[in-house]
Enzyme design. Structure first.
Site, mmCIF file in Angstrom:
data_model
loop_
_atom_site.group_PDB
_atom_site.id
_atom_site.type_symbol
_atom_site.label_atom_id
_atom_site.label_comp_id
_atom_site.label_asym_id
_atom_site.label_seq_id
_atom_site.Cartn_x
_atom_site.Cartn_y
_atom_site.Cartn_z
ATOM 1 N N ASN A 183 0.374 -3.050 7.336
ATOM 2 C CA ASN A 183 -1.144 -2.495 7.035
ATOM 3 C C ASN A 183 -2.162 -3.389 7.470
ATOM 4 O O ASN A 183 -3.626 -3.048 7.409
ATOM 5 C CB ASN A 183 -1.143 -2.306 5.584
ATOM 6 C CG ASN A 183 -0.371 -1.009 5.049
ATOM 7 O OD1 ASN A 183 -0.161 -0.972 4.102
ATOM 8 N ND2 ASN A 183 -0.099 0.091 6.002
ATOM 9 N N ASP A 230 2.874 7.239 -0.007
ATOM 10 C CA ASP A 230 2.229 7.539 1.090
ATOM 11 C C ASP A 230 1.511 8.875 1.100
ATOM 12 O O ASP A 230 1.765 9.695 0.124
ATOM 13 C CB ASP A 230 3.330 7.633 2.207
ATOM 14 C CG ASP A 230 2.884 7.896 3.482
ATOM 15 O OD1 ASP A 230 1.833 7.431 3.722
ATOM 16 O OD2 ASP A 230 3.657 8.341 4.164
HETATM 17 C C1 FPP Z 1 -0.361 5.300 2.135
HETATM 18 O O1 FPP Z 1 -1.433 6.069 2.366
HETATM 19 C C2 FPP Z 1 -0.897 4.416 1.050
HETATM 20 C C3 FPP Z 1 -1.253 2.877 1.177
HETATM 21 C C4 FPP Z 1 -1.417 2.196 2.710
HETATM 22 C C5 FPP Z 1 -1.289 1.973 0.205
HETATM 23 C C6 FPP Z 1 -1.402 2.594 -1.122
HETATM 24 C C7 FPP Z 1 -2.536 2.100 -1.912
HETATM 25 C C8 FPP Z 1 -3.163 2.738 -3.170
HETATM 26 C C9 FPP Z 1 -2.410 3.902 -3.800
HETATM 27 C C10 FPP Z 1 -4.392 2.393 -3.473
HETATM 28 C C11 FPP Z 1 -4.775 1.221 -4.023
HETATM 29 C C12 FPP Z 1 -3.599 0.412 -4.598
HETATM 30 C C13 FPP Z 1 -3.511 -0.156 -5.861
HETATM 31 C C14 FPP Z 1 -2.195 -0.587 -6.322
HETATM 32 C C15 FPP Z 1 -4.788 -0.020 -6.740
HETATM 33 P P1 FPP Z 1 -1.794 6.268 3.930
HETATM 34 O O2 FPP Z 1 -3.035 5.769 4.202
HETATM 35 O O3 FPP Z 1 -0.602 5.645 4.805
HETATM 36 O O4 FPP Z 1 -1.646 7.862 4.025
HETATM 37 P P2 FPP Z 1 -1.211 8.603 5.507
HETATM 38 O O5 FPP Z 1 -0.011 8.490 5.909
HETATM 39 O O6 FPP Z 1 -1.679 9.954 5.052
HETATM 40 O O7 FPP Z 1 -2.383 8.220 6.340
#
Ligand code: FPP
Length: 259
Positions: A68, A20
Site C-alpha cells: 500500500n 477490501d
Molecule cells: C482496501 O480498500 C482497504 C485498505 C487499503 C485499508 C483499510 C483501511 C481502512 C478500513 C480505513 C482505516 C483503517 C483503520 C484501522 C482505522 P481499497 O482502497 O483497496 O478498495 P478498492 O479495492 O475498492 O480500491
C-alpha cells in the site's frame, strides 16, 4: 450473544480480515476514494465490538500492507491520519472492554505521528486480558517470513540454534507475534478471492470466507454469516473425516491448538 444459528461452542478463536472495497464503495457513490476509507473506519469500530460480543479472542485486521506504500501520497496520508484518529479515539473503549491493541509489521516505515499513536495505544492497553485486536500495518507476509529467516540465521551464527533442530515450531517462534494462535477463519470483503500477502505462514489451515460486500458495508450480520459458513465446514488438518470424528491429534506446525 451469538445469533441462534451460530453454535457458541464452535466459535473461531482467531478471525483475520482483509478489509477490501473501500475505494469501489466510494466510487460507486461518486465520492473520492478517501470517503470510502472514512466509511471503512465505522466498519472497523462495529466489527471490533461484534467480535468481542461474540466471544472471539483474536481479531487481526489488514489495515495497511507493505504494498500500500505504492498508493498516491494523498491516499497514504489519509489512511495514516484515519489510523491515528481511530487509535486515539478508541483507547478508552479498549480499556473499558479490556482489549489489548497490538500491531504487526514494519512500524519504522510509519510517519512519526502515526508511530506515536500506535505506541500510545499499545502501551495503554498492554495489560488488558480480554482479547487482542491486532492491526497489520506496513505488513507483508513474505516480508515477515524473510524477517524470521534473518532472525534464525543470527541465532545460528551466534551458536544458539543448531540448523538440524530447526522445525516448524522453531520457525514459527520467530514470526512477529509468536504467541498468537493461527487464524481459524480468514474473511475477505470486496468481491475478491486472493490472500494478498496476508499472514502467509499463519493461514496454512484457515477456512477462507469471501464476500461481495464492500468493507464499508460490512456489519455484524455479515460476520455472523462468515462464522456460520466456518461452522459448516469440517476442519480436517490433512486427516480423514473418520479420524476427525474420532478426535485424533493434529499437527498444526507447532502453533496454537487447532479447533
Ligand atoms: C482496501 O480498500 C482497504 C485498505 C487499503 C485499508 C483499510 C483501511 C481502512 C478500513 C480505513 C482505516 C483503517 C483503520 C484501522 C482505522 P481499497 O482502497 O483497496 O478498495 P478498492 O479495492 O475498492 O480500491
Amino acid at each position: 450473544m451469538p445469533s441462534s444459528e451460530i453454535s457458541p461452542d464452535r466459535m473461531p478463536r482467531h478471525v483475520a480480515i482483509i478489509m477490501d472495497g473501500n475505494g469501489r464503495w466510494a466510487e460507486a457513490r461518486g465520492l473520492q476514494r478517501n470517503r470510502g476509507h472514512l466509511a471503512g473506519v465505522e466498519s472497523v469500530k462495529q466489527i471490533v465490538r461484534s467480535v468481542r460480543e461474540l466471544g472471539m479472542e483474536y481479531l487481526t485486521l489488514y489495515a495497511f500492507s507493505s504494498e500500500n506504500w505504492n498508493r498516491p501520497d494523498a491516499e497514504v496520508s489519509e489512511l495514516m491520519r484515519l489510523l491515528e484518529i481511530y487509535l486515539d479515539e478508541n483507547i478508552a473503549e479498549a480499556q473499558e472492554r479490556g482489549v489489548r491493541l497490538r500491531v504487526m509489521g514494519h512500524m519504522d516505515r510509519l510517519p512519526q505521528s502515526t508511530r506515536a499513536a500506535v505506541d500510545r495505544a499499545v502501551e495503554a492497553t498492554l495489560e488488558n486480558p480480554n482479547g487482542d485486536l491486532i492491526f497489520a500495518l506496513s505488513y507483508g507476509g513474505r516480508g515477515e517470513i524473510v524477517d524470521a529467516v534473518r532472525d534464525i540465521i543470527r541465532e545460528v551464527e551466534a551458536g544458539r540454534l543448531d540448523p538440524e533442530m530447526l522445525d516448524e515450531k522453531t520457525f514459527a517462534a520467530h514470526l512477529y507475534l509468536p504467541d498468537v494462535p493461527d487464524p481459524d477463519l480468514l474473511i475477505r470483503t470486496g468481491d475478491e478471492c486472493r490472500v494478498s500477502n496476508f499472514l502467509l505462514w499463519q493461514i496454512a489451515y484457515a477456512e477462507i470466507h469471501t464476500t461481495s460486500v464492500m468493507w464499508p458495508d460490512f456489519r455484524r450480520e455479515h460476520l455472523e454469516a462468515a462464522i456460520c459458513d466456518y461452522q459448516a465446514r469440517e476442519r480436517r488438518f490433512g486427516m480423514t473425516s473418520a479420524q476427525v470424528e474420532k478426535g485424533d491429534e493434529t499437527d498444526d506446525g507447532g502453533r496454537a491448538e487447532p479447533q
